[in-house]
Write an enzyme that holds these catalytic residues in place. Structure first.
Site, short mmCIF file in Angstrom:
data_model
loop_
_atom_site.label_atom_id
_atom_site.label_comp_id
_atom_site.label_asym_id
_atom_site.label_seq_id
_atom_site.Cartn_x
_atom_site.Cartn_y
_atom_site.Cartn_z
N LYS A 28 0.86 -1.19 0.00
CA LYS A 28 0.00 0.00 0.00
C LYS A 28 0.89 1.23 0.00
O LYS A 28 2.05 1.16 0.41
CB LYS A 28 -0.88 0.00 1.26
CG LYS A 28 -2.11 0.89 1.16
CD LYS A 28 -3.26 0.22 0.44
CE LYS A 28 -4.39 1.18 0.20
NZ LYS A 28 -5.60 0.52 -0.32
N ASP A 74 -7.06 4.56 -4.43
CA ASP A 74 -7.71 4.43 -3.11
C ASP A 74 -8.29 5.82 -2.85
O ASP A 74 -8.52 6.59 -3.80
CB ASP A 74 -6.68 4.01 -2.04
CG ASP A 74 -7.34 3.61 -0.71
OD1 ASP A 74 -7.87 2.50 -0.63
OD2 ASP A 74 -7.35 4.43 0.23
P1 NDP Z 1 -12.92 8.14 -2.38
O1 NDP Z 1 -11.87 9.14 -2.14
O2 NDP Z 1 -13.43 7.96 -3.76
O3 NDP Z 1 -14.18 8.43 -1.43
C1 NDP Z 1 -14.10 8.49 -0.05
C2 NDP Z 1 -15.43 9.02 0.44
O4 NDP Z 1 -15.52 8.90 1.85
C3 NDP Z 1 -15.64 10.50 0.13
O5 NDP Z 1 -16.99 10.69 -0.19
C4 NDP Z 1 -15.26 11.16 1.45
O6 NDP Z 1 -15.85 12.45 1.64
C5 NDP Z 1 -15.88 10.17 2.39
N1 NDP Z 1 -15.39 10.33 3.76
C6 NDP Z 1 -14.12 10.42 4.20
N2 NDP Z 1 -14.09 10.52 5.53
C7 NDP Z 1 -15.38 10.47 5.94
C8 NDP Z 1 -16.02 10.50 7.19
N3 NDP Z 1 -15.30 10.60 8.32
N4 NDP Z 1 -17.36 10.40 7.24
C9 NDP Z 1 -18.09 10.29 6.10
N5 NDP Z 1 -17.55 10.27 4.89
C10 NDP Z 1 -16.22 10.34 4.81
O7 NDP Z 1 -12.35 6.76 -1.81
P2 NDP Z 1 -12.81 5.28 -2.15
O8 NDP Z 1 -14.27 5.24 -2.34
O9 NDP Z 1 -11.91 4.75 -3.20
O10 NDP Z 1 -12.40 4.51 -0.82
C11 NDP Z 1 -13.29 4.43 0.31
C12 NDP Z 1 -12.84 3.31 1.22
O11 NDP Z 1 -12.80 2.07 0.50
C13 NDP Z 1 -11.44 3.47 1.80
O12 NDP Z 1 -11.40 2.89 3.09
C14 NDP Z 1 -10.57 2.64 0.86
O13 NDP Z 1 -9.37 2.21 1.46
C15 NDP Z 1 -11.52 1.47 0.61
N6 NDP Z 1 -11.23 0.70 -0.60
C16 NDP Z 1 -11.23 1.30 -1.83
C17 NDP Z 1 -10.99 0.53 -2.96
C18 NDP Z 1 -11.09 1.09 -4.32
O14 NDP Z 1 -11.05 0.31 -5.29
N7 NDP Z 1 -11.27 2.39 -4.50
C19 NDP Z 1 -10.63 -0.90 -2.86
C20 NDP Z 1 -10.76 -1.43 -1.51
C21 NDP Z 1 -11.01 -0.64 -0.44
P3 NDP Z 1 -14.96 13.79 1.51
O15 NDP Z 1 -14.94 14.07 0.04
O16 NDP Z 1 -15.71 14.77 2.31
O17 NDP Z 1 -13.60 13.50 2.09
#
Ligand code: NDP
Length: 449
Positions: free
Chosen positions: A129, A169
């Site tokens: 990572k 991510d």
């Molecule tokens: P993104 O950056 O696309 O989205 C993250 C989202 O979470 C945003 O909407 C962000 O809002 C929101 N967020 C962050 N902190 C908080 C909080 N405290 N409360 C509510 N909402 C919050 O990331 P991903 O969707 O890619 O990743 C999300 C999760 O999934 C992570 O844990 C990542 O490690 C995991 N993951 C992702 C993969 C992938 O293929 N993308 C694969 C496997 C796991 P804001 O814009 O306000 O920050």
């Protein structure tokens, strides 16, 4: 807190003392070790061979300076990370996160989780990572490009199809991956598609990769429901976040007949009783890069926005935390249980705190952990690598079928393993043990390296 097997206590103590201040890493290690008691009892070779100690120590940790220049000529300096955790099963594989909260402890927790998740997919990928404390939010495209180019100018020497294959991510989507792949290609003068995954379709990407983590999460939930002879049809679902994972989880829930009634960002959540309008959400989040509060404004008075509220207070049948680590604490868990939620499945990495998980396991609620539930993202990355290696590209339908099959097999392996080791029905035990034994057996076969 559950007690650790006495043979595992010194290992955990060593992790604490050698990695001070890395709370998320400690949490991730402890969560796996808590499942391994029955494994070392049944197979003492794992305890005797120090394979667990070796697993807790990354093979390589790279930290580097990322200098770049803003649009108005100011020089910024960020910190870049790549933790190459374990390559017993294949090249290191895992995403890059760009977020101000990123430090070594976050990258190590994510890399550690990734080892077991990748093992569970059954595919030949090791765990790693990386990322940076850079915050893309509010930055212009040109600034993001300069940052990504500077980041790759160091990272390129550590990665490659047979070495280490990063992906996206939090904060790293197709725009960032494009800028990084462009810089990699420029520096090396080689079009090595297999070096990064999550690429755009016109430059070596795979169908379904963008959707894979969210879709895979919902395929997993569908398998959970099938064991109780039920399905998503008519279910009310709450999904936290509104990024890549959340958006495609919402899409698949709707395709399978459920309704997502709430989603969020770090500013608060929206409650939309008729179901989230996905086209509008995609436009606001992916195109305009606006806030979830703008979704509520655009939808009108039937939708409410709750600033800084807890999305877990919204009554639902299924909750999918898809935002970030430790976003679902004991209060949130208690609220879900009180409101009759039946399933919690982690789309994000480690979103439920240990206290929340303890509450779930003592209630009539089925909980499934990230390393099983969200493995569809990395599994489809491995399918992207297969297509790159054979210079082929598969159809959407074929790739989605492969993803659904992989999720079904992860689901079944978790339940079978949990049964075998005396914790029937526990997805946590099943995922940790099945992931661990595959990696540990390979490590033992490869000798002390
Ligand atoms: P993104 O950056 O696309 O989205 C993250 C989202 O979470 C945003 O909407 C962000 O809002 C929101 N967020 C962050 N902190 C908080 C909080 N405290 N409360 C509510 N909402 C919050 O990331 P991903 O969707 O890619 O990743 C999300 C999760 O999934 C992570 O844990 C990542 O490690 C995991 N993951 C992702 C993969 C992938 O293929 N993308 C694969 C496997 C796991 P804001 O814009 O306000 O920050």
């Amino acid at each position: 807190m559950p007690v650790l097997d006495e043979r595992l206590v010194p290992i955990f103590e060593e992790v604490l003392s050698r990695n001070p201040g890395e709370a998320e890493f400690h949490q991730a290690v402890r969560e796996v070790l808590e499942s391994l008691g029955p494994v070392v009892t049944k197979h003492p070779r794992y305890a005797d061979s120090a394979v667990i100690r070796r697993l807790c120590e990354p093979e390589r940790q790279i930290i580097f300076r990322v200098p770049w220049v803003t649009d108005n000529g100011k020089t910024e300096v960020n910190r870049g990370f790549r933790v190459e955790f374990n390559s017993a099963l294949g090249p290191y594989k895992g995403g890059l996160r760009f977020h101000p909260s990123v430090y070594l402890g976050i990258v190590k927790f994510l890399g550690f989780e990734q080892i077991f998740k990748n093992a569970l997919t059954g595919l030949p990928i090791g765990g790693g990572k990386g990322g940076s404390d850079f915050d893309p939010k509010g930055r212009s495209d040109a600034e993001v490009m300069r940052f990504c180019q500077s980041f790759m100018t160091e990272l390129y020497r550590h990665i490659g199809e047979y070495t280490d294959v990063p992906a996206g991510d939090i904060g790293v989507g197709s725009r960032e991956l494009g800028y990084m792949f462009g810089q990699y290609k420029r520096i090396t003068n080689r079009y090595e598609s297999g070096t990064l995954t999550g690429k755009g379709l016109s430059w070596g990407g795979s169908q379904v990769r963008t959707e894979a983590t969210g879709y895979g999460t919902v395929f997993f939930v569908d398998e959970m429901l099938k064991t109780g002879r039920s399905g998503l049809d008519g279910k009310k679902v709450v999904v936290s976040g509104s990024g890549n994972v959340a958006i495609y989880a919402i899409e698949k829930v709707h395709q399978l007949g459920g309704t997502v009634i709430a989603c969020s960002d770090s500013g608060g959540y929206v409650y939309d009783p008729e179901g989230i309008d996905l086209n509008l959400l995609k436009d606001i989040k992916d195109v305009q890069r606006d806030r979830i509060s703008d979704y509520a404004l655009a939808r009108g008075p039937k939708v409410s926005f709750v600033p800084n509220g807890s999305i877990w207070d919204v009554p639902c049948d299924i909750a999918l935390p898809c935002a970030t680590q430790n976003e679902l604490d004991a209060d949130g868990a208690a609220s879900l249980i009180r409101n009759g939620c039946q399933i919690v499945a982690e789309g994000a990495n480690m979103p439920a705190t240990p206290a929340a998980i303890r509450l779930f396991s003592s209630a009539e609620l089925r909980f499934a952990p990230a390393k099983a539930v969200n493995a569809g993202g990395v599994a489809t990355s491995a399918l992207e690598m297969q297509q790159n290696a054979s210079r082929d590209s598969w159809t959407f339908e074929y790739t989605q079928d492969r993803l659904a099959e992989i999720m079904r097999s992860i689901h079944d392996r978790c339940l079978e393993t949990a049964d075998e080791y005396g914790s029937p029905g526990s997805y946590v035990a099943g995922a940790n043990i099945a992931g661990f034994t595959r990696v540990a057996d390979s490590m033992l076969a490869l000798g002390v390296i």
